[in-house]
Design a protein around this motif. Structure first.
Motif, PDB file in Angstrom:
ATOM      1  N   PHE A 219     -15.488  25.800  19.087  1.00  0.00           N
ATOM      2  CA  PHE A 219     -14.642  25.272  18.012  1.00  0.00           C
ATOM      3  C   PHE A 219     -15.278  24.039  17.362  1.00  0.00           C
ATOM      4  CE2 PHE A 219     -11.409  22.551  16.257  1.00  0.00           C
ATOM      5  CZ  PHE A 219     -10.515  23.396  15.626  1.00  0.00           C
ATOM      6  N   PRO A 220     -15.709  23.036  18.136  1.00  0.00           N
ATOM      7  CA  PRO A 220     -16.338  21.870  17.488  1.00  0.00           C
ATOM      8  C   PRO A 220     -17.635  22.220  16.772  1.00  0.00           C
ATOM      9  CG  PRO A 220     -15.665  21.358  19.739  1.00  0.00           C
ATOM     10  CD  PRO A 220     -15.569  22.838  19.585  1.00  0.00           C
ATOM     11  N   ARG A 221     -18.402  23.168  17.338  1.00  0.00           N
ATOM     12  CA  ARG A 221     -19.663  23.552  16.701  1.00  0.00           C
ATOM     13  C   ARG A 221     -19.402  24.244  15.362  1.00  0.00           C
ATOM     14  NH1 ARG A 221     -21.475  26.497  20.537  1.00  0.00           N
ATOM     15  NH2 ARG A 221     -22.503  24.810  21.660  1.00  0.00           N
ATOM     16  N   LEU A 222     -18.422  25.132  15.323  1.00  0.00           N
ATOM     17  CA  LEU A 222     -18.073  25.800  14.068  1.00  0.00           C
ATOM     18  C   LEU A 222     -17.512  24.799  13.062  1.00  0.00           C
ATOM     19  CD1 LEU A 222     -17.626  28.256  12.279  1.00  0.00           C
ATOM     20  CD2 LEU A 222     -15.499  28.706  13.514  1.00  0.00           C
ATOM     21  N   ALA A 223     -16.660  23.891  13.524  1.00  0.00           N
ATOM     22  CA  ALA A 223     -16.114  22.869  12.631  1.00  0.00           C
ATOM     23  C   ALA A 223     -17.229  22.004  12.048  1.00  0.00           C
ATOM     24  CB  ALA A 223     -15.098  22.011  13.374  1.00  0.00           C
ATOM     25  N   ALA A 224     -18.258  21.712  12.857  1.00  0.00           N
ATOM     26  CA  ALA A 224     -19.393  20.920  12.362  1.00  0.00           C
ATOM     27  C   ALA A 224     -20.168  21.683  11.296  1.00  0.00           C
ATOM     28  CB  ALA A 224     -20.309  20.545  13.523  1.00  0.00           C
ATOM     29  N   LEU A 225     -20.361  22.988  11.504  1.00  0.00           N
ATOM     30  CA  LEU A 225     -21.035  23.794  10.481  1.00  0.00           C
ATOM     31  C   LEU A 225     -20.248  23.777   9.183  1.00  0.00           C
ATOM     32  CD1 LEU A 225     -22.173  26.918  12.546  1.00  0.00           C
ATOM     33  CD2 LEU A 225     -23.648  25.172  11.542  1.00  0.00           C
ATOM     34  N   LEU A 226     -18.940  23.925   9.281  1.00  0.00           N
ATOM     35  CA  LEU A 226     -18.091  23.893   8.083  1.00  0.00           C
ATOM     36  C   LEU A 226     -18.143  22.518   7.418  1.00  0.00           C
ATOM     37  CD1 LEU A 226     -15.030  25.864   9.496  1.00  0.00           C
ATOM     38  CD2 LEU A 226     -16.540  26.637   7.663  1.00  0.00           C
TER      39      LEU A 226
ATOM     40  N   GLN B 112     -17.255  15.167  19.114  1.00  0.00           N
ATOM     41  CA  GLN B 112     -16.052  14.677  19.765  1.00  0.00           C
ATOM     42  C   GLN B 112     -14.803  14.855  18.899  1.00  0.00           C
ATOM     43  OE1 GLN B 112     -17.295  10.677  20.565  1.00  0.00           O
ATOM     44  NE2 GLN B 112     -16.754   9.934  18.531  1.00  0.00           N
ATOM     45  N   ASN B 113     -14.915  14.758  17.583  1.00  0.00           N
ATOM     46  CA  ASN B 113     -13.742  14.927  16.730  1.00  0.00           C
ATOM     47  C   ASN B 113     -13.204  16.348  16.798  1.00  0.00           C
ATOM     48  OD1 ASN B 113     -13.775  12.259  15.849  1.00  0.00           O
ATOM     49  ND2 ASN B 113     -15.160  12.699  14.161  1.00  0.00           N
ATOM     50  N   GLY B 114     -14.104  17.332  16.835  1.00  0.00           N
ATOM     51  CA  GLY B 114     -13.667  18.710  16.975  1.00  0.00           C
ATOM     52  C   GLY B 114     -12.982  18.956  18.302  1.00  0.00           C
ATOM     53  N   ILE B 115     -13.491  18.338  19.367  1.00  0.00           N
ATOM     54  CA  ILE B 115     -12.867  18.484  20.686  1.00  0.00           C
ATOM     55  C   ILE B 115     -11.458  17.909  20.676  1.00  0.00           C
ATOM     56  CG2 ILE B 115     -12.997  17.709  23.090  1.00  0.00           C
ATOM     57  CD1 ILE B 115     -16.041  17.879  22.869  1.00  0.00           C
ATOM     58  N   LEU B 116     -11.287  16.748  20.048  1.00  0.00           N
ATOM     59  CA  LEU B 116      -9.966  16.127  20.003  1.00  0.00           C
ATOM     60  C   LEU B 116      -8.979  16.952  19.185  1.00  0.00           C
ATOM     61  CD1 LEU B 116     -11.063  12.405  19.554  1.00  0.00           C
ATOM     62  CD2 LEU B 116     -10.159  13.474  21.624  1.00  0.00           C
ATOM     63  N   ILE B 117      -9.435  17.520  18.071  1.00  0.00           N
ATOM     64  CA  ILE B 117      -8.556  18.370  17.257  1.00  0.00           C
ATOM     65  C   ILE B 117      -8.133  19.600  18.053  1.00  0.00           C
ATOM     66  CG2 ILE B 117      -8.459  19.850  15.224  1.00  0.00           C
ATOM     67  CD1 ILE B 117      -8.210  16.936  14.552  1.00  0.00           C
ATOM     68  N   LEU B 118      -9.070  20.208  18.768  1.00  0.00           N
ATOM     69  CA  LEU B 118      -8.733  21.384  19.572  1.00  0.00           C
ATOM     70  C   LEU B 118      -7.749  21.028  20.680  1.00  0.00           C
ATOM     71  CD1 LEU B 118      -9.115  24.343  20.283  1.00  0.00           C
ATOM     72  CD2 LEU B 118     -11.161  23.719  21.576  1.00  0.00           C
ATOM     73  N   LEU B 119      -7.906  19.869  21.290  1.00  0.00           N
ATOM     74  CA  LEU B 119      -6.954  19.425  22.305  1.00  0.00           C
ATOM     75  C   LEU B 119      -5.532  19.401  21.750  1.00  0.00           C
ATOM     76  CD1 LEU B 119      -8.716  16.472  24.186  1.00  0.00           C
ATOM     77  CD2 LEU B 119      -7.610  18.425  25.251  1.00  0.00           C
ATOM     78  N   LEU B 120      -5.372  18.820  20.591  1.00  0.00           N
ATOM     79  CA  LEU B 120      -4.042  18.715  19.982  1.00  0.00           C
ATOM     80  C   LEU B 120      -3.485  20.092  19.609  1.00  0.00           C
ATOM     81  CD1 LEU B 120      -4.593  15.593  17.686  1.00  0.00           C
ATOM     82  CD2 LEU B 120      -3.391  15.680  19.875  1.00  0.00           C
ATOM     83  N   ALA B 121      -4.330  20.940  18.999  1.00  0.00           N
ATOM     84  CA  ALA B 121      -3.857  22.249  18.545  1.00  0.00           C
ATOM     85  C   ALA B 121      -3.483  23.148  19.722  1.00  0.00           C
ATOM     86  CB  ALA B 121      -4.929  22.917  17.685  1.00  0.00           C
ATOM     87  N   ALA B 122      -4.328  23.194  20.752  1.00  0.00           N
ATOM     88  CA  ALA B 122      -4.035  24.028  21.919  1.00  0.00           C
ATOM     89  C   ALA B 122      -2.791  23.516  22.646  1.00  0.00           C
ATOM     90  CB  ALA B 122      -5.236  24.060  22.860  1.00  0.00           C
TER      91      ALA B 122
END
Length: 616
Positions: free
Chosen positions: A321-328, A348-358
């Motif tokens: 998820f963070p890797r794809l978000a970084a590509l976008l 780290q920002n992608g990881i934090l967003i995924l934490l909240l969404a999950a």
């Protein structure tokens, strides 16, 4: 506070250690295949949960459905081996679709995967909790809280960095594989010398629906949840040690073989013992009880290993998820800060967003995987189809060595995954799949709108073609003893305004550009000379960052200049674009805000923001 953060997440890593964060195939298999392998714990159960609607007599169809899914696994694995060969730097669905099918198709793939990664993390953690509650019924009222605790732990492990995560995740993954092997061998021994090679009749269950093709297709599509996570190895080729592509291709096959063997073993044992779905005890726990005995040490080992791998299966989402978000973000479809690499060399920002969404999904579902499982296979099969269709066009255009065979292999993958996608949409539309069907185009529109807004904003800040801004420091009659240090994030109108102000107030101006890994120093120098000009009296310095942060090198440069000229006043000048639209703050100035706070923390005396007001 800083020491506490270092204790929790580890010390910052130099950027040159990024290559050292790669993993051997043994660890890469664990970190990238945990999602796919863990789905064995609920793939059979998902199939049985649909078949039981036609009565207990329909449960025997679980074995032929499993064999059909295994055949599909083989097709997808062989297809993705072609993708790894064509995209050795990482060939996820978004990249393949972007380069071969166009922007819209790539955004559909990206939106589908973003949804799938969130659901995968939530489902894995909720299923892991259910594995434990099958042994400890007292946990049933606290499943949501326990799932949230597991989510936080997995997120923390990923924030520490991929190298630590690989070592941490290898042991539980292989422990689960070992316990399924022991379960299969124990089951065969029990069938041979105790139970006998005949299928036990499940407990009678009254049919709620007729057994027909539509219900069988629903059961098949539910079982296809066992295929989520297969793409992870194709996405994560960079994680492997060299030769990365060859190691990834081999690991893909190994993962497919292990997944198929484990999936068939669980389904076959479930059929032999007449296992039926039970809301309080998982199918895996029921099989383990029949093979190992109730409350036996091996049963506990099986369920604990199941809990661990299901909890760690969420790591596939935290890796991708963070890797794809970084590509976008790099393509300006998401705010740029989603592409920032933290001190531990992770997004780290992608990881934090995924934490909240999950976490939100876990709370909404109240720990029940039924609804979420009905949804999250849809996203991954959309990505499968677009990726394989893109590879067909890739081989058609390339027409290199053995291109026809490779194109046919990817064509078969695209055709079969498209059929499964249609089956999932039709058979599960009323069970919640409609939400994903609606959500995907909405996310695509949001991503496209972000890029459109970036283009408008950058266009408003861009320097007119051919315009050369010659900046000269005015000659003074007396030395004021003032030095200005200007942060240069890019060569735009806001930056030129900041340089003009610096030239007007200071005797010496130092412009500092801290470049990222994907920027070239010579190109930056050329752009500076083309726009700003030469012989301006302004010193221009391009700095490379030894770590992940682009803020720290600038702060260190300021400290160095102040130490070098302790008797002079230093003014730190920063350009900042002031947005007109309310949500533009998410797209602009995020690094500027971090830079300003870092300088405040260092007690710099004079700090000036030169504002540039956008008109669009």
């Amino acid at each position: 506070m800083f020491r506490l953060l270092q204790t929790l997440f580890g010390k910052p890593l130099p950027r040159h250690q990024a290559d050292e964060a790669t993993l051997p195939s043994f660890e890469a298999l664990a970190i990238l295949s945990s999602d796919a392998l863990s789905s064995v714990a609920y793939g059979t159960e998902a199939t049985l949960g649909v078949l039981v609607l036609a009565g207990s007599g329909a449960l025997k169809l679980s074995v032929p459905i499993t064999l059909a899914i295994i055949a599909l696994v083989a097709i997808v694995v062989l297809s993705y081996r072609q993708t790894i060969e064509a995209y050795p730097q990482g060939g996820g669905s978004y990249v393949v679709a972007r380069e071969n099918l166009g922007t819209i198709a790539s955004l559909v793939a990206a939106a589908s995967l973003l949804i799938d990664y969130v659901l995968t993390a939530a489902v894995s953690l909720m299923a892991g909790t259910q594995a434990l509650s099958s042994l400890v019924p007292q946990l049933l009222p606290h499943e949501v809280s326990f799932s949230i605790v597991l989510l936080v732990l997995v997120g923390w492990a990923n924030l520490r960095g991929v190298k630590d995560a690989g070592k941490l995740f290898a042991y539980p993954t292989y422990a689960f594989v070992l316990m399924v092997v022991v379960l299969a061998l124990g089951g065969v021994f029990n069938l041979a010398f105790g139970h006998g090679f005949h299928a036990a009749a499940p407990l009678p269950v009254k049919a709620l629906e007729p057994l027909g093709l539509f219900l069988i297709l629903r059961a098949f599509s539910s079982g296809c949840s066992a295929m989520t996570g297969i793409e992870a190895i194709s996405n994560g080729v960079k994680i492997f040690r060299e030769p990365a592509a060859a190691n990834a291709r081999l690991t893909m096959v190994v993962m497919g073989v292990i997944l198929s063997a484990m999936f068939f073993s669980v389904s076959a044992l479930g059929y032999a013992y007449g296992v039926a779905p039970n809301p309080n005890i998982t199918v895996m726990a029921q099989i383990g009880t029949r093979v190992f005995g109730e409350n036996s040490a091996l049963l506990w080992a099986l369920q604990i290993s199941t809990l661990l791998i299901l909890a760690l299966a969420a790591n596939t989402s935290f890796a991708d998820f963070p890797r794809l978000a970084a590509l976008l973000a790099n393509d300006h479809f998401l705010p740029r800060q989603m592409g920032w690499v933290g001190d531990r060399l992770v997004f780290q920002n992608g990881i934090l967003i995924l934490l909240l969404a999950a976490g939100l999904i876990i709370i909404i579902c109240q720990g029940d995987t039924t609804v979420a499982v009905n949804l999250y296979a849809l996203g991954v099969f959309t990505a499968f189809t677009l990726s394989q269709a893109g590879m067909v066009l890739h081989w058609w255009r390339l027409r290199g060595s053995a291109w026809l065979g490779r194109m046919l292999m990817n064509g078969l993958g695209a055709f079969t995954t498209l059929l499964v996608l249609l089956v999932i949409i039709v058979s599960k539309f009323n069970q919640g799949a409609w939400t994903v069907v609606v959500a995907v185009p909405i996310i695509v529109l949001l991503l496209a709108s972000v890029r459109q807004r970036y283009r408008q904003v950058y266009g408003a800040m861009a320097i007119a073609p051919g315009q050369i801004n010659v900046l000269e420091i005015p000659k003074r009659t007396e030395t004021l003893g003032n030095r200005a240090i200007v942060w240069v994030p890019s060569i735009t109108e806001p930056t030129i305004n900041a340089l003009r102000y610096a030239a007007a107030i200071a005797d010496h101006v130092l412009a500092v550009w801290v470049k990222s890994d994907d920027e070239d120093s010579e190109q930056i120098e050329a752009a500076w000379q083309a726009v700003v000009g030469v012989n301006t009296g302004i010193e221009f310095r391009v700095m490379a960052s030894p770590g992940a942060s682009l803020v720290a090198p600038f702060v260190e440069c300021v400290e160095s200049e102040e130490e070098k000229y302790p008797d002079l006043f230093h003014t730190i000048i920063m350009p900042m674009a002031i947005p007109k639209q309310p949500f533009d703050g998410l797209l602009l100035n995020q690094r500027s805000i971090n830079m300003r706070q870092a300088l405040v923390d260092q007690h710099n005396r004079v700090f000036t923001v030169v504002r540039y007001y956008l008109t669009c």
